[in-house]
Design an enzyme around this catalytic site. Structure first.
Site, PDB file in Angstrom:
ATOM      1  N   LYS A  82       0.828  -0.775  -0.224  1.00  0.00           N
ATOM      2  CA  LYS A  82       0.086   0.085  -0.435  1.00  0.00           C
ATOM      3  C   LYS A  82       0.559   1.414  -0.833  1.00  0.00           C
ATOM      4  O   LYS A  82       1.685   1.222   0.701  1.00  0.00           O
ATOM      5  CB  LYS A  82      -0.935  -0.153   1.232  1.00  0.00           C
ATOM      6  CG  LYS A  82      -2.224   1.021   1.258  1.00  0.00           C
ATOM      7  CD  LYS A  82      -2.574   0.726   1.264  1.00  0.00           C
ATOM      8  CE  LYS A  82      -3.920   2.031   0.558  1.00  0.00           C
ATOM      9  NZ  LYS A  82      -3.914   2.477  -0.583  1.00  0.00           N
ATOM     10  N   LYS A 106       4.568   2.580   8.535  1.00  0.00           N
ATOM     11  CA  LYS A 106       3.206   3.390   9.316  1.00  0.00           C
ATOM     12  C   LYS A 106       2.398   2.305   9.078  1.00  0.00           C
ATOM     13  O   LYS A 106       1.331   2.678  10.041  1.00  0.00           O
ATOM     14  CB  LYS A 106       2.851   4.538   8.235  1.00  0.00           C
ATOM     15  CG  LYS A 106       2.191   5.067   8.401  1.00  0.00           C
ATOM     16  CD  LYS A 106       1.685   6.349   6.743  1.00  0.00           C
ATOM     17  CE  LYS A 106       3.263   7.322   6.456  1.00  0.00           C
ATOM     18  NZ  LYS A 106       2.789   7.862   5.504  1.00  0.00           N
ATOM     19  N   LYS A 118       5.469   2.449  -3.138  1.00  0.00           N
ATOM     20  CA  LYS A 118       5.266   3.513  -3.341  1.00  0.00           C
ATOM     21  C   LYS A 118       5.600   3.515  -4.805  1.00  0.00           C
ATOM     22  O   LYS A 118       6.430   2.588  -5.285  1.00  0.00           O
ATOM     23  CB  LYS A 118       6.306   4.799  -2.550  1.00  0.00           C
ATOM     24  CG  LYS A 118       5.528   6.640  -2.887  1.00  0.00           C
ATOM     25  CD  LYS A 118       5.005   6.032  -1.526  1.00  0.00           C
ATOM     26  CE  LYS A 118       4.919   7.948  -0.608  1.00  0.00           C
ATOM     27  NZ  LYS A 118       3.917   7.689   0.108  1.00  0.00           N
ATOM     28  N   THR A 202      -5.309  13.398   5.346  1.00  0.00           N
ATOM     29  CA  THR A 202      -4.321  13.394   5.950  1.00  0.00           C
ATOM     30  C   THR A 202      -3.933  14.654   6.628  1.00  0.00           C
ATOM     31  O   THR A 202      -3.370  14.178   8.002  1.00  0.00           O
ATOM     32  CB  THR A 202      -3.102  13.229   4.616  1.00  0.00           C
ATOM     33  OG1 THR A 202      -2.872  12.039   4.296  1.00  0.00           O
ATOM     34  CG2 THR A 202      -1.504  13.597   5.175  1.00  0.00           C
ATOM     35  N   ASN A 233      -2.444  19.369  -1.164  1.00  0.00           N
ATOM     36  CA  ASN A 233      -3.680  18.141  -0.785  1.00  0.00           C
ATOM     37  C   ASN A 233      -3.523  18.427   0.865  1.00  0.00           C
ATOM     38  O   ASN A 233      -4.081  18.557   2.246  1.00  0.00           O
ATOM     39  CB  ASN A 233      -2.668  16.936  -1.328  1.00  0.00           C
ATOM     40  CG  ASN A 233      -4.265  16.034   0.286  1.00  0.00           C
ATOM     41  OD1 ASN A 233      -4.098  15.128   0.800  1.00  0.00           O
ATOM     42  ND2 ASN A 233      -5.741  15.734  -1.265  1.00  0.00           N
ATOM     43  N   SER A 362      -7.733   5.428   3.578  1.00  0.00           N
ATOM     44  CA  SER A 362      -7.583   4.661   2.501  1.00  0.00           C
ATOM     45  C   SER A 362      -8.126   3.298   2.131  1.00  0.00           C
ATOM     46  O   SER A 362      -8.978   2.841   2.071  1.00  0.00           O
ATOM     47  CB  SER A 362      -5.996   4.499   1.522  1.00  0.00           C
ATOM     48  OG  SER A 362      -5.683   5.747   0.784  1.00  0.00           O
TER      49      SER A 362
HETATM   50  N1  LIG Z   1      -1.349  12.876  -0.466  1.00  0.00           N
HETATM   51  C1  LIG Z   1      -1.413  11.804   0.837  1.00  0.00           C
HETATM   52  O1  LIG Z   1      -2.877  11.917   1.287  1.00  0.00           O
HETATM   53  C2  LIG Z   1      -0.173  12.359   1.921  1.00  0.00           C
HETATM   54  C3  LIG Z   1       0.558  13.181   1.613  1.00  0.00           C
HETATM   55  N2  LIG Z   1       2.058  12.894   2.062  1.00  0.00           N
HETATM   56  C4  LIG Z   1       2.912  13.130   2.163  1.00  0.00           C
HETATM   57  O2  LIG Z   1       2.684  14.656   2.019  1.00  0.00           O
HETATM   58  C5  LIG Z   1       3.492  15.980   1.472  1.00  0.00           C
HETATM   59  C6  LIG Z   1       2.814  16.695   0.252  1.00  0.00           C
HETATM   60  O3  LIG Z   1       2.512  16.118  -0.442  1.00  0.00           O
HETATM   61  P1  LIG Z   1       0.415  16.550  -0.945  1.00  0.00           P
HETATM   62  O4  LIG Z   1       0.627  17.178  -0.097  1.00  0.00           O
HETATM   63  O5  LIG Z   1      -0.374  15.305  -0.853  1.00  0.00           O
HETATM   64  O6  LIG Z   1       1.658  17.052  -1.977  1.00  0.00           O
HETATM   65  P2  LIG Z   1       1.107  17.978  -3.316  1.00  0.00           P
HETATM   66  O7  LIG Z   1       1.459  17.968  -3.911  1.00  0.00           O
HETATM   67  O8  LIG Z   1      -0.983  18.630  -3.007  1.00  0.00           O
HETATM   68  O9  LIG Z   1       1.129  19.372  -2.384  1.00  0.00           O
HETATM   69  C7  LIG Z   1       2.684  19.838  -2.576  1.00  0.00           C
HETATM   70  C8  LIG Z   1       2.916  21.264  -1.817  1.00  0.00           C
HETATM   71  O10 LIG Z   1       4.310  21.370  -1.777  1.00  0.00           O
HETATM   72  C9  LIG Z   1       4.519  22.493  -2.124  1.00  0.00           C
HETATM   73  N3  LIG Z   1       5.885  22.280  -2.708  1.00  0.00           N
HETATM   74  C10 LIG Z   1       6.754  22.198  -3.894  1.00  0.00           C
HETATM   75  N4  LIG Z   1       7.892  21.674  -3.639  1.00  0.00           N
HETATM   76  C11 LIG Z   1       8.394  22.399  -2.337  1.00  0.00           C
HETATM   77  C12 LIG Z   1       9.947  22.749  -1.732  1.00  0.00           C
HETATM   78  N5  LIG Z   1      10.836  22.823  -2.537  1.00  0.00           N
HETATM   79  N6  LIG Z   1       9.716  24.104  -0.841  1.00  0.00           N
HETATM   80  C13 LIG Z   1       8.430  24.172  -0.413  1.00  0.00           C
HETATM   81  N7  LIG Z   1       7.234  23.207  -0.679  1.00  0.00           N
HETATM   82  C14 LIG Z   1       7.107  22.958  -0.966  1.00  0.00           C
HETATM   83  C15 LIG Z   1       3.735  22.619  -3.452  1.00  0.00           C
HETATM   84  O11 LIG Z   1       3.517  23.932  -4.172  1.00  0.00           O
HETATM   85  C16 LIG Z   1       2.664  21.959  -2.713  1.00  0.00           C
HETATM   86  O12 LIG Z   1       1.573  23.500  -2.218  1.00  0.00           O
HETATM   87  C17 LIG Z   1       4.266  14.516   0.610  1.00  0.00           C
HETATM   88  O13 LIG Z   1       5.927  14.427   1.715  1.00  0.00           O
HETATM   89  C18 LIG Z   1       3.350  13.514   0.388  1.00  0.00           C
HETATM   90  O14 LIG Z   1       4.501  12.111   0.589  1.00  0.00           O
HETATM   91  C19 LIG Z   1       2.044  11.781   3.117  1.00  0.00           C
HETATM   92  C20 LIG Z   1       0.726  11.237   3.796  1.00  0.00           C
HETATM   93  C21 LIG Z   1      -0.131  10.918   2.460  1.00  0.00           C
HETATM   94  O1  LIG Z   2      -3.303   6.743   1.278  1.00  0.00           O
HETATM   95  C1  LIG Z   2      -2.401   5.320   0.476  1.00  0.00           C
HETATM   96  O2  LIG Z   2      -3.087   4.223   0.444  1.00  0.00           O
HETATM   97  C2  LIG Z   2      -0.700   5.659   1.276  1.00  0.00           C
HETATM   98  C3  LIG Z   2      -1.049   7.203   1.582  1.00  0.00           C
HETATM   99  C4  LIG Z   2       0.938   7.581   1.236  1.00  0.00           C
HETATM  100  O3  LIG Z   2       0.953   7.408  -0.334  1.00  0.00           O
HETATM  101  C5  LIG Z   2       1.416   8.210   2.640  1.00  0.00           C
HETATM  102  O4  LIG Z   2       0.757   7.493   3.867  1.00  0.00           O
HETATM  103  O5  LIG Z   2       2.401   8.393   2.283  1.00  0.00           O
END
Ligand SMILES: NC(=O)C1=CN([C@@H]2O[C@H](COP(=O)(O)OP(=O)(O)OC[C@H]3O[C@@H](n4cnc5c(N)ncnc54)[C@H](O)[C@@H]3O)[C@@H](O)[C@H]2O)C=CC1
Ligand SMILES: O=C(O)CCC(=O)C(=O)O
Length: 429
Positions: A82, A106, A118, A202, A233, A362
Site C-alpha cells: 500500500k 506506518k 510507493k 492526511t 493536499n 484509504s
Molecule cells: N496526499 C496524501 O494523502 C499524503 C501525502 N503525504 C506526504 O505529504 C507531503 C505533501 O504531499 P501532498 O500535499 O499530497 O502534495 P501536493 O502535491 O498536493 O502538495 C505539495 C505542496 O508542496 C509544495 N512544494 C513543492 N516543492 C516544495 C519545496 N521545494 N518547498 C516548499 N514547498 C514545496 C507545493 O507547492 C505544494 O503546495 C509529501 O511528503 C507526501 O509524501 C503523506 C501522507 C499522505
Molecule cells: O493512502 C495511501 O494508501 C498512501 C498514502 C501515502 O502515500 C503515505 O501515507 O505516504
C-alpha cells in the site's frame, strides 16, 4: 549499518542526502533498540520488488517522450502492498524506495493490514496538459498491470497526484481486466467508490496528532502559533482544519515561497487566492513574503513541514525555533537533525504517525468497497480518529517504557510488528 542492493542503474538522487540511506539509518536505529538479529534487519532493509517501466507518451505538440515510472514494493508481510504515487521532478528510485519502506512501518504502527509500497514518475505535472497527464497515468498503470491489484498492491495519491489520477488508473486497470475493480486504488472520486473524508484525511490526521501532543503539554490548539511548509493536499487541509480549531497560522509556503502574518493568516481567503492563481500564494495581499528557508526557522509553537523530504537537516536544525515539529511530509527531518532537535528539547512528531491519516482513510475506503457499504463522513472521521489517537497513545507509552524519543518509539512499534510477523510466518528462520 544495514546495506542495500538497489539496482545500479538508478539515476542518483539530486539531493546530497540520499533518502534511502536515511530510511535505512532509521531502520538500523530501531533494529539496535529492539536488538533485532542482523539477518532479520538485512531482510527488512531490502524492498521485496522493484519495478521500473518505460512510459512512452505522445505529447500534445506531437513529440514522443519516454518517462520512467517506478513502483517499489517494500513488504507484504502484513497484507497487500500500500502506498501513494508521486509525480514530482525530484522523484528517483532511491526516493521511492525510501518512501515504500516508510509505508511498511506506518501501516504496521497504525495496525492496518497492509504492507508498504510507493510509486513515482519524475515529472512536474504543472508542465503537462490534462490530456498528457491522463495518457502518462494510463500508460504507467497499463505497464504495472501484473504488479498491482486489490489484494496485491493498492496505489493512492501522493505529491502531484489526486483523485483525478486515481480515477484514470482505476479505469485503465478495470478495462484491462475486463470488469470494474474499484478496490485497485484508494483516494478515488466518491462517484466510483471513493470514501468521504479521504481528501482531507492526511491533514485531519495531522491536526489530531498535533492536538493530542499539545494537550499532553497543557496547551490547546486555540491560539497556538503554527507555520506550515507546503499548501497542497496535506498542508492545505491541515491549515484549514487547524485554523477552524482556532490555531493562528502565521506562515504558509509553496515551492516558490510563502506568506507570513504575525497576527495569523486568513486561511479560507488564502485558499481562495491559491485556487484563482494556479496554486501560487505569492502576492496574497494580507501578509508579507517569506522564503521557505525562513519559514522553517520562525518562532512558533508548531512547525509543520508538508512538502518534501530533507527540509530540516544538520544545516538548519540548530536554528529551528519551533517547540514542536509535526512531520506531515514523509522524511522532512534527517536523522542527524532529529538528534540535534532532541538535544535542544524540540518535540518531533514522526511522519509514520503524524501523516498516517491518509492511509488510514484509504484503508477505510478499501474496507467500505469490499463490504459494498459506504459510510457518511462523520463515521469515516470517527473511525480514523480512533485509530490515530490509539496509535498516538501507543507511541507515547512506548516512549516512556523504553525512554526513547517519539520517532524511535514509533519505529520500534512499526518495525517490531513487521519483524514479529515475518518470524511468525516462518519467513525468518
Ligand atoms: N496526499 C496524501 O494523502 C499524503 C501525502 N503525504 C506526504 O505529504 C507531503 C505533501 O504531499 P501532498 O500535499 O499530497 O502534495 P501536493 O502535491 O498536493 O502538495 C505539495 C505542496 O508542496 C509544495 N512544494 C513543492 N516543492 C516544495 C519545496 N521545494 N518547498 C516548499 N514547498 C514545496 C507545493 O507547492 C505544494 O503546495 C509529501 O511528503 C507526501 O509524501 C503523506 C501522507 C499522505
Ligand atoms: O493512502 C495511501 O494508501 C498512501 C498514502 C501515502 O502515500 C503515505 O501515507 O505516504
Amino acid at each position: 549499518m544495514v546495506t542495500t542492493s538497489i539496482p545500479v542503474w538508478e539515476t542518483h538522487s539530486p539531493a546530497h542526502i540520499c533518502p534511502f540511506d536515511q530510511a535505512c539509518s532509521y531502520l538500523d536505529w530501531a533494529g539496535k533498540e529492539l536488538k533485532l538479529d542482523a539477518g532479520l534487519l538485512e531482510i527488512l532493509s531490502h524492498p521485496r520488488k522493484v519495478v521500473t517501466v518505460s512510459i512512452p507518451v505522445k505529447l500534445d505538440r506531437g513529440e514522443i517522450r519516454v518517462f520512467a515510472g517506478h513502483r517499489v514494493q517494500h513488504s507484504d508481510v502484513l497484507g497487500p502492498y500500500k502506498g501513494g504515487i508521486r509525480y514530482h521532478p525530484a522523484v528517483t528510485l532511491r526516493e521511492v524506495s525510501a518512501l515504500a519502506m516508510l509505508m511498511t512501518w506506518k501501516c504496521a504502527l497504525l495496525g492496518i493490514p497492509y504492507g508498504g509500497a510507493k510509486g513515482g514518475i519524475p515529472i512536474d505535472p504543472k508542465q503537462f496538459s490534462i490530456g498528457e497527464l491522463e495518457r502518462i497515468s494510463r500508460r504507467y498503470i497499463s505497464e504495472l498491470i501484473k504488479d498491482i491489484g486489490p489484494s496485491v498492491d493498492i496505489p493512492a495519491p501522493d505529491m502531484g497526484t489526486s483523485a483525478r489520477e486515481m480515477a484514470w488508473m482505476m479505469d485503465t486497470y478495470s478495462v484491462n481486466v475486463g470488469h470494474a475493480v474499484p478496490g485497485v486504488v484508494t483516494g478515488k472520486p466518491i462517484s466510483i467508490g471513493g470514501s468521504r473524508g479521504r481528501e482531507m484525511a492526511t491533514g485531519r490526521g495531522v491536526m489530531i496528532i498535533v492536538r493530542e501532543a499539545l494537550a499532553d503539554r497543557g496547551q490547546s490548539l486555540a491560539g497556538a502559533k503554527i507555520a506550515i511548509q507546503g499548501f497542497g493536499n496535506v498542508g492545505g487541509a491541515a491549515a484549514q482544519l487547524l485554523h477552524q480549531a482556532g490555531a493562528k497560522i502565521i506562515a504558509v509556503s509553496t515551492g516558490n515561497g510563502g506568506v507570513f502574518s504575525e497576527h495569523g493568516l486568513d486561511i479560507p481567503a488564502l485558499k481562495a487566492y491559491a485556487a484563482e492563481n494556479r496554486r501560487s500564494i505569492l502576492g496574497f495581499p494580507h501578509g508579507t513574503f517569506i522564503s521557505n528557508a525562513d519559514l522553517l526557522t520562525l518562532p512558533c509553537d508548531v512547525l509543520i513541514p508538508a512538502a518534501l523530504e530533507n527540509q530540516i537537516t544538520e544545516d538548519n536544525a540548530s536554528q529551528i525555533q519551533a517547540k514542536m515539529i509535526a512531520e506531515a511530509a514523509n522524511g522532512p527531518v534527517t536523522l542527524e537533525a532529529n538528534h540535534t532537535l532532541e538535544g535542544r528539547g524540540v518535540i518531533v512528531l514522526p511522519d509514520i504517525l503524524a501523516n498516517a491519516g491518509g492511509v488510514v482513510v484509504s484503508y477505510l475506503e478499501w474496507v467500505q468497497g469490499l463490504s459494498y457499504l459506504f459510510w457518511d463522513e462523520e463515521r469515516v472521521n470517527r473511525e480514523m480518529e480512533h485509530l490515530m489517537v490509539q496509535a498516538y497513545r501507543q507511541v507515547m507509552q512506548q516512549s516512556k517504557a523504553r525512554q526513547v524519543n517519539l520517532r524511535l518509539a514509533a519505529y520500534t512499534l512499526g518495525v517490531g510488528r513487521v519483524a514479529q510477523a515475518l518470524t511468525d510466518r516462518g519467513l525468518y528462520p
